[in-house]
Design a protein around this motif. Sequence first.
Motif, PDB file in Angstrom:
ATOM      1  N   UNK A 135       0.845  -1.173   0.000  1.00  0.00           N
ATOM      2  CA  UNK A 135       0.000   0.000   0.000  1.00  0.00           C
ATOM      3  C   UNK A 135       0.893   1.239   0.000  1.00  0.00           C
ATOM      4  N   UNK A 136       0.494   2.222  -0.810  1.00  0.00           N
ATOM      5  CA  UNK A 136       1.220   3.485  -0.910  1.00  0.00           C
ATOM      6  C   UNK A 136       0.291   4.631  -0.516  1.00  0.00           C
ATOM      7  N   UNK A 137       0.884   5.714  -0.037  1.00  0.00           N
ATOM      8  CA  UNK A 137       0.136   6.923   0.284  1.00  0.00           C
ATOM      9  C   UNK A 137       0.853   8.119  -0.299  1.00  0.00           C
ATOM     10  N   UNK A 138       0.105   9.180  -0.619  1.00  0.00           N
ATOM     11  CA  UNK A 138       0.699  10.402  -1.156  1.00  0.00           C
ATOM     12  C   UNK A 138       0.347  11.583  -0.248  1.00  0.00           C
ATOM     13  N   UNK A 139       1.355  12.407  -0.002  1.00  0.00           N
ATOM     14  CA  UNK A 139       1.201  13.640   0.766  1.00  0.00           C
ATOM     15  C   UNK A 139       1.566  14.812  -0.124  1.00  0.00           C
ATOM     16  N   UNK A 140       1.009  15.977   0.139  1.00  0.00           N
ATOM     17  CA  UNK A 140       1.236  17.174  -0.659  1.00  0.00           C
ATOM     18  C   UNK A 140       2.713  17.579  -0.705  1.00  0.00           C
ATOM     19  N   UNK A 141       3.441  17.357   0.366  1.00  0.00           N
ATOM     20  CA  UNK A 141       4.857  17.737   0.426  1.00  0.00           C
ATOM     21  C   UNK A 141       5.538  16.928   1.518  1.00  0.00           C
ATOM     22  N   UNK A 142       6.854  17.032   1.576  1.00  0.00           N
ATOM     23  CA  UNK A 142       7.586  16.337   2.646  1.00  0.00           C
ATOM     24  C   UNK A 142       7.212  16.921   3.999  1.00  0.00           C
ATOM     25  N   UNK A 146      -2.330  10.566   4.709  1.00  0.00           N
ATOM     26  CA  UNK A 146      -2.058  10.758   3.279  1.00  0.00           C
ATOM     27  C   UNK A 146      -3.308  11.326   2.618  1.00  0.00           C
ATOM     28  N   UNK A 147      -3.108  12.088   1.550  1.00  0.00           N
ATOM     29  CA  UNK A 147      -4.252  12.611   0.795  1.00  0.00           C
ATOM     30  C   UNK A 147      -4.990  11.468   0.114  1.00  0.00           C
ATOM     31  N   UNK A 148      -4.228  10.457  -0.320  1.00  0.00           N
ATOM     32  CA  UNK A 148      -4.819   9.304  -0.998  1.00  0.00           C
ATOM     33  C   UNK A 148      -3.923   8.090  -0.807  1.00  0.00           C
ATOM     34  N   UNK A 149      -4.526   6.925  -0.965  1.00  0.00           N
ATOM     35  CA  UNK A 149      -3.778   5.664  -0.908  1.00  0.00           C
ATOM     36  C   UNK A 149      -4.146   4.812  -2.113  1.00  0.00           C
ATOM     37  N   UNK A 150      -3.234   3.895  -2.445  1.00  0.00           N
ATOM     38  CA  UNK A 150      -3.482   2.947  -3.529  1.00  0.00           C
ATOM     39  C   UNK A 150      -2.405   1.869  -3.493  1.00  0.00           C
ATOM     40  N   UNK A 151      -2.680   0.745  -4.104  1.00  0.00           N
ATOM     41  CA  UNK A 151      -1.651  -0.265  -4.297  1.00  0.00           C
ATOM     42  C   UNK A 151      -0.820   0.064  -5.531  1.00  0.00           C
ATOM     43  N   UNK A 152      -1.284   1.058  -6.307  1.00  0.00           N
ATOM     44  CA  UNK A 152      -0.632   1.452  -7.559  1.00  0.00           C
ATOM     45  C   UNK A 152       0.080   2.789  -7.377  1.00  0.00           C
ATOM     46  N   UNK A 153       1.397   2.740  -7.253  1.00  0.00           N
ATOM     47  CA  UNK A 153       2.173   3.951  -7.012  1.00  0.00           C
ATOM     48  C   UNK A 153       2.039   4.945  -8.161  1.00  0.00           C
ATOM     49  N   UNK A 154       1.925   4.475  -9.362  1.00  0.00           N
ATOM     50  CA  UNK A 154       1.780   5.367 -10.528  1.00  0.00           C
ATOM     51  C   UNK A 154       0.427   6.088 -10.509  1.00  0.00           C
ATOM     52  N   UNK A 155      -0.616   5.409 -10.051  1.00  0.00           N
ATOM     53  CA  UNK A 155      -1.930   6.052  -9.931  1.00  0.00           C
ATOM     54  C   UNK A 155      -1.866   7.202  -8.925  1.00  0.00           C
ATOM     55  N   UNK A 156      -1.146   7.003  -7.849  1.00  0.00           N
ATOM     56  CA  UNK A 156      -0.981   8.079  -6.857  1.00  0.00           C
ATOM     57  C   UNK A 156      -0.228   9.262  -7.448  1.00  0.00           C
ATOM     58  N   UNK A 157       0.852   8.977  -8.158  1.00  0.00           N
ATOM     59  CA  UNK A 157       1.642  10.048  -8.775  1.00  0.00           C
ATOM     60  C   UNK A 157       0.794  10.812  -9.789  1.00  0.00           C
ATOM     61  N   UNK A 171      -2.480  11.124  -9.806  1.00  0.00           N
ATOM     62  CA  UNK A 171      -3.486  11.898  -9.066  1.00  0.00           C
ATOM     63  C   UNK A 171      -2.868  13.169  -8.482  1.00  0.00           C
ATOM     64  N   UNK A 172      -1.657  13.065  -7.959  1.00  0.00           N
ATOM     65  CA  UNK A 172      -0.973  14.239  -7.402  1.00  0.00           C
ATOM     66  C   UNK A 172      -0.695  15.260  -8.503  1.00  0.00           C
ATOM     67  N   UNK A 173      -0.303  14.788  -9.656  1.00  0.00           N
ATOM     68  CA  UNK A 173      -0.037  15.700 -10.778  1.00  0.00           C
ATOM     69  C   UNK A 173      -1.323  16.403 -11.222  1.00  0.00           C
ATOM     70  N   UNK A 174      -2.420  15.659 -11.281  1.00  0.00           N
ATOM     71  CA  UNK A 174      -3.712  16.269 -11.660  1.00  0.00           C
ATOM     72  C   UNK A 174      -4.171  17.283 -10.622  1.00  0.00           C
ATOM     73  N   UNK A 175      -3.825  17.045  -9.367  1.00  0.00           N
ATOM     74  CA  UNK A 175      -4.214  17.965  -8.293  1.00  0.00           C
ATOM     75  C   UNK A 175      -3.440  19.272  -8.370  1.00  0.00           C
ATOM     76  N   UNK A 191     -12.049   7.348  -8.324  1.00  0.00           N
ATOM     77  CA  UNK A 191     -11.303   7.736  -9.528  1.00  0.00           C
ATOM     78  C   UNK A 191     -11.969   8.883 -10.293  1.00  0.00           C
ATOM     79  N   UNK A 192     -13.200   9.212  -9.977  1.00  0.00           N
ATOM     80  CA  UNK A 192     -13.872  10.304 -10.681  1.00  0.00           C
ATOM     81  C   UNK A 192     -13.926  11.529  -9.791  1.00  0.00           C
ATOM     82  N   UNK A 193     -13.800  12.701 -10.384  1.00  0.00           N
ATOM     83  CA  UNK A 193     -13.886  13.941  -9.631  1.00  0.00           C
ATOM     84  C   UNK A 193     -12.826  14.073  -8.549  1.00  0.00           C
ATOM     85  N   UNK A 194     -11.654  13.573  -8.818  1.00  0.00           N
ATOM     86  CA  UNK A 194     -10.605  13.523  -7.807  1.00  0.00           C
ATOM     87  C   UNK A 194     -10.055  14.898  -7.469  1.00  0.00           C
TER      88      UNK A 194
END
Length: 118
Positions: free
Chosen positions: A1-8, A18-29, A31-35, A112-115
Amino acid sequence: MYGVWRSREHFSVPGSSPAATSVDVRALADAARRAGGVVRGPAPVIAERVAGVWQLVFFAEADRLREITRVQGRRYEGVRAGRLRWSSTMRAVPPASETTAPTRDLDASEARTGLELW
């Protein structure tokens, strides 16, 4: 499981979510780019949950995932765990509203919609 935060800095706040979690690290990256975090500020960070503890693994830069070395990771993980002090080289502590928001599960189909991560 991976999580993404806005910054260090967001990651370094003890107990921050974390802002979001996923088993897919690329999906998190992606999503962060789209944000928009990559364009407007520091690169978001991605951590992996290992034995119940978040360990930093990547910066989600605009065009790639850049590995976070264990030396770099331990520094921010130490601040998060309360073993190290907030460094003078870090930005200001983020407001609680940015570190306690509910976590989105990107593996849930409706997530996955309206993220909007931040």
